[in-house]
Design a protein around this motif. Sequence first.
Motif, mmCIF file in Angstrom:
data_model
loop_
_atom_site.group_PDB
_atom_site.id
_atom_site.type_symbol
_atom_site.label_atom_id
_atom_site.label_comp_id
_atom_site.label_asym_id
_atom_site.label_seq_id
_atom_site.Cartn_x
_atom_site.Cartn_y
_atom_site.Cartn_z
ATOM 1 N N HIS A 125 -46.439 -35.027 59.962
ATOM 2 C CA HIS A 125 -45.342 -35.147 59.221
ATOM 3 C C HIS A 125 -44.136 -35.230 58.733
ATOM 4 O O HIS A 125 -44.280 -34.036 57.982
ATOM 5 C CB HIS A 125 -46.365 -36.339 57.707
ATOM 6 C CG HIS A 125 -45.596 -37.247 57.064
ATOM 7 N ND1 HIS A 125 -45.668 -39.214 57.641
ATOM 8 C CD2 HIS A 125 -45.393 -37.753 55.821
ATOM 9 C CE1 HIS A 125 -44.843 -39.096 57.008
ATOM 10 N NE2 HIS A 125 -44.973 -38.690 55.950
ATOM 11 N N LEU A 231 -52.731 -44.963 52.884
ATOM 12 C CA LEU A 231 -52.254 -44.851 54.696
ATOM 13 C C LEU A 231 -54.620 -45.593 54.679
ATOM 14 O O LEU A 231 -54.606 -45.621 55.612
ATOM 15 C CB LEU A 231 -51.883 -43.803 55.256
ATOM 16 C CG LEU A 231 -50.362 -43.852 54.876
ATOM 17 C CD1 LEU A 231 -49.672 -42.873 55.814
ATOM 18 C CD2 LEU A 231 -49.615 -45.016 54.652
ATOM 19 N N ARG A 236 -54.116 -49.462 52.594
ATOM 20 C CA ARG A 236 -53.518 -50.825 53.410
ATOM 21 C C ARG A 236 -54.242 -50.389 54.823
ATOM 22 O O ARG A 236 -53.993 -51.650 55.002
ATOM 23 C CB ARG A 236 -52.308 -50.105 53.032
ATOM 24 C CG ARG A 236 -51.651 -50.286 52.167
ATOM 25 C CD ARG A 236 -51.361 -52.261 52.218
ATOM 26 N NE ARG A 236 -51.673 -52.372 50.047
ATOM 27 C CZ ARG A 236 -52.113 -53.908 50.133
ATOM 28 N NH1 ARG A 236 -52.049 -54.506 51.309
ATOM 29 N NH2 ARG A 236 -52.835 -53.783 49.475
ATOM 30 N N GLU B 59 -34.736 -46.068 59.112
ATOM 31 C CA GLU B 59 -34.867 -46.276 57.827
ATOM 32 C C GLU B 59 -34.553 -47.791 58.893
ATOM 33 O O GLU B 59 -35.538 -49.149 57.813
ATOM 34 C CB GLU B 59 -34.368 -46.448 56.949
ATOM 35 C CG GLU B 59 -34.074 -44.430 56.131
ATOM 36 C CD GLU B 59 -34.005 -43.360 57.318
ATOM 37 O OE1 GLU B 59 -33.540 -43.320 58.543
ATOM 38 O OE2 GLU B 59 -35.167 -42.791 56.867
ATOM 39 N N PHE B 84 -49.490 -41.065 65.621
ATOM 40 C CA PHE B 84 -49.396 -39.669 64.310
ATOM 41 C C PHE B 84 -48.787 -39.047 64.834
ATOM 42 O O PHE B 84 -49.110 -37.973 64.244
ATOM 43 C CB PHE B 84 -50.911 -40.016 64.098
ATOM 44 C CG PHE B 84 -50.765 -41.486 62.806
ATOM 45 C CD1 PHE B 84 -50.125 -42.641 62.330
ATOM 46 C CD2 PHE B 84 -51.619 -41.844 62.303
ATOM 47 C CE1 PHE B 84 -49.338 -42.938 61.802
ATOM 48 C CE2 PHE B 84 -52.119 -42.477 60.759
ATOM 49 C CZ PHE B 84 -50.514 -43.491 60.584
ATOM 50 N N ARG B 88 -43.857 -39.824 64.301
ATOM 51 C CA ARG B 88 -43.298 -40.906 62.969
ATOM 52 C C ARG B 88 -43.536 -41.889 62.194
ATOM 53 O O ARG B 88 -43.013 -43.101 61.588
ATOM 54 C CB ARG B 88 -41.867 -40.600 62.827
ATOM 55 C CG ARG B 88 -41.286 -39.181 62.594
ATOM 56 C CD ARG B 88 -39.559 -39.370 62.790
ATOM 57 N NE ARG B 88 -39.073 -40.097 62.039
ATOM 58 C CZ ARG B 88 -37.739 -39.781 61.613
ATOM 59 N NH1 ARG B 88 -36.452 -39.245 62.298
ATOM 60 N NH2 ARG B 88 -37.267 -39.882 59.972
ATOM 61 N N GLY B 90 -46.224 -41.840 60.546
ATOM 62 C CA GLY B 90 -46.862 -41.896 59.560
ATOM 63 C C GLY B 90 -45.192 -42.567 58.394
ATOM 64 O O GLY B 90 -45.529 -43.223 57.625
ATOM 65 N N GLU B 91 -44.552 -42.143 58.709
ATOM 66 C CA GLU B 91 -43.341 -42.663 57.975
ATOM 67 C C GLU B 91 -43.241 -44.528 57.912
ATOM 68 O O GLU B 91 -42.747 -45.235 57.350
ATOM 69 C CB GLU B 91 -42.333 -42.158 58.132
ATOM 70 C CG GLU B 91 -42.113 -40.799 57.940
ATOM 71 C CD GLU B 91 -40.441 -40.725 58.703
ATOM 72 O OE1 GLU B 91 -40.048 -40.250 58.678
ATOM 73 O OE2 GLU B 91 -40.419 -39.238 60.075
ATOM 74 N N ALA B 93 -45.307 -46.381 58.603
ATOM 75 C CA ALA B 93 -47.182 -46.950 57.481
ATOM 76 C C ALA B 93 -46.829 -46.544 56.719
ATOM 77 O O ALA B 93 -47.492 -47.877 55.827
ATOM 78 C CB ALA B 93 -47.862 -46.064 58.204
ATOM 79 N N LEU B 94 -46.082 -45.239 55.696
ATOM 80 C CA LEU B 94 -45.910 -45.544 54.490
ATOM 81 C C LEU B 94 -45.149 -46.585 53.900
ATOM 82 O O LEU B 94 -44.947 -47.636 53.324
ATOM 83 C CB LEU B 94 -45.390 -44.608 53.918
ATOM 84 C CG LEU B 94 -46.457 -43.220 53.933
ATOM 85 C CD1 LEU B 94 -45.302 -42.529 53.600
ATOM 86 C CD2 LEU B 94 -47.103 -43.524 52.540
ATOM 87 N N ALA B 97 -46.997 -49.822 54.201
ATOM 88 C CA ALA B 97 -48.257 -49.908 52.666
ATOM 89 C C ALA B 97 -47.202 -50.178 50.655
ATOM 90 O O ALA B 97 -47.586 -50.531 50.363
ATOM 91 C CB ALA B 97 -48.411 -48.402 52.175
#
Lengths: 248, 248
Positions: A125, A231, A236, B59, B84, B88, B90-91, B93-94, B97
């Motif tokens: 990450h 996560l 979520r 973004e 994962f 990226r 994780g970004e 997914a965040l 969320a």
Amino acid sequence: VSVHLVGAGPGDPGLITTRGLELLRACEVLVHDRLVAPELLEEAPADAIRIAHEPHTQEEINALLVGYGRAGFDVVRLKGGDPFVFGRGGEEALALAEAGLDFEVVPGVSALSAVPSAAGIPVTHRGLASQVTIITAHCSPAGRGPDYAALAQTPGTLVFFMARRALGEITAGLTAHGLDPETPAAAIASGTLPEQRVVAAPLAEIAAASAELESPLLLVVGDVVSLADRLGPNGRVASVLSGAQSSP
Amino acid sequence: VSVHLVGAGPGDPGLITTRGLELLRACEVLVHDRLVAPELLEEAPADAIRIAHEPHTQEEINALLVGYGRAGFDVVRLKGGDPFVFGRGGEEALALAEAGLDFEVVPGVSALSAVPSAAGIPVTHRGLASQVTIITAHCSPAGRGPDYAALAQTPGTLVFFMARRALGEITAGLTAHGLDPETPAAAIASGTLPEQRVVAAPLAEIAAASAELESPLLLVVGDVVSLADRLGPNGRVASVLSGAQSSP
């Protein structure tokens, strides 16, 4: 090519590859690990010869693969995870090569990322981890355990395979060599399966906190574990468990 | 769950998971990376909205996933390899969320083992490597490169992602910090695809020897590379390339 070393994925039967499933459905001989999902074993033709690894030694399995391969059978060697990540697939491949047989390796989804993923943990990450180290306490060269002094200084995420029995040793080894006892850690049992259980705790407490979890157990250590709050299954992500209900 | 982060696998379209393909075939919106196989893009319904990542910033992609997800579309975010592992994911997914949206992560076969595998290299092997470290020269925290002093002392196999531009820096860094210049190394371009190219050489010579290889390039360093002589495309293994000819 008549012998195929196929990765079955991390547990959830929906995580086998399409190529692996195609070979499985066409095989004449299926040699499989204990941890492979029963749903996948059912995908082999009803009249395929089925051989479970467990009563056999690795040498016997190698000999079976060579024997059936030489006799011209279409053989699938179905292994948990990926054949070449702690799967001893290299040893089976060498046995086939030494016997002069062609073979195919079909990679699989390894537990190394899929299991943390199912717990809401990305092993890399941006800003938290740009390096991942995967280790097994078993099978180390010369019978020695991991080098905890070096691992305690290693940046990024640490992922320990087959960590159930070694959990106390791992956490003691890392903290004794200076890794912050507050480093986030997670123990994940039966990852990606409906019976998956996840325990997250600071490194110094993870062994005690996860004492009731059973094998197969994966241990993840590093700042990325903190993302599971947002996560993870309690956050979520639906995780891959929905795949477990879908037939492959 | 309407947004699915799906790993497409390392290149060969036969290496997507069955769960991933099922979601792909049912999606209404497909957001995909450049490196995803064209054969997989064709698996999405003809009337699905297709969005390529490349003209967009991360973004913007996050905002598109949130927007389509919130509007109730069935969205597949198809990413090379595993979402994962340097993906990226994780970004993304965040972002989902934080927007209060449910999502599913479907792991994929990562290049980390599949690409060496296709070159006949098991990243772990009894007696040779019981530890694997995967590193990217990009995306490191605080903009710093890998810690070559530590990596030069790390046992087991080293796997560098996105190594094309950093190849000279990596090999110089490792040898300057004491890693044996004779350590076996392999550079693999377009791994698992028909156009795959593999160059093996001692660490000190690998950058020069592989100068003509293009991205995406994976670098493997460690004793396991020596197994490619017996297991590689010039040895016995048919590799996963046969999967490239099979439709998923």
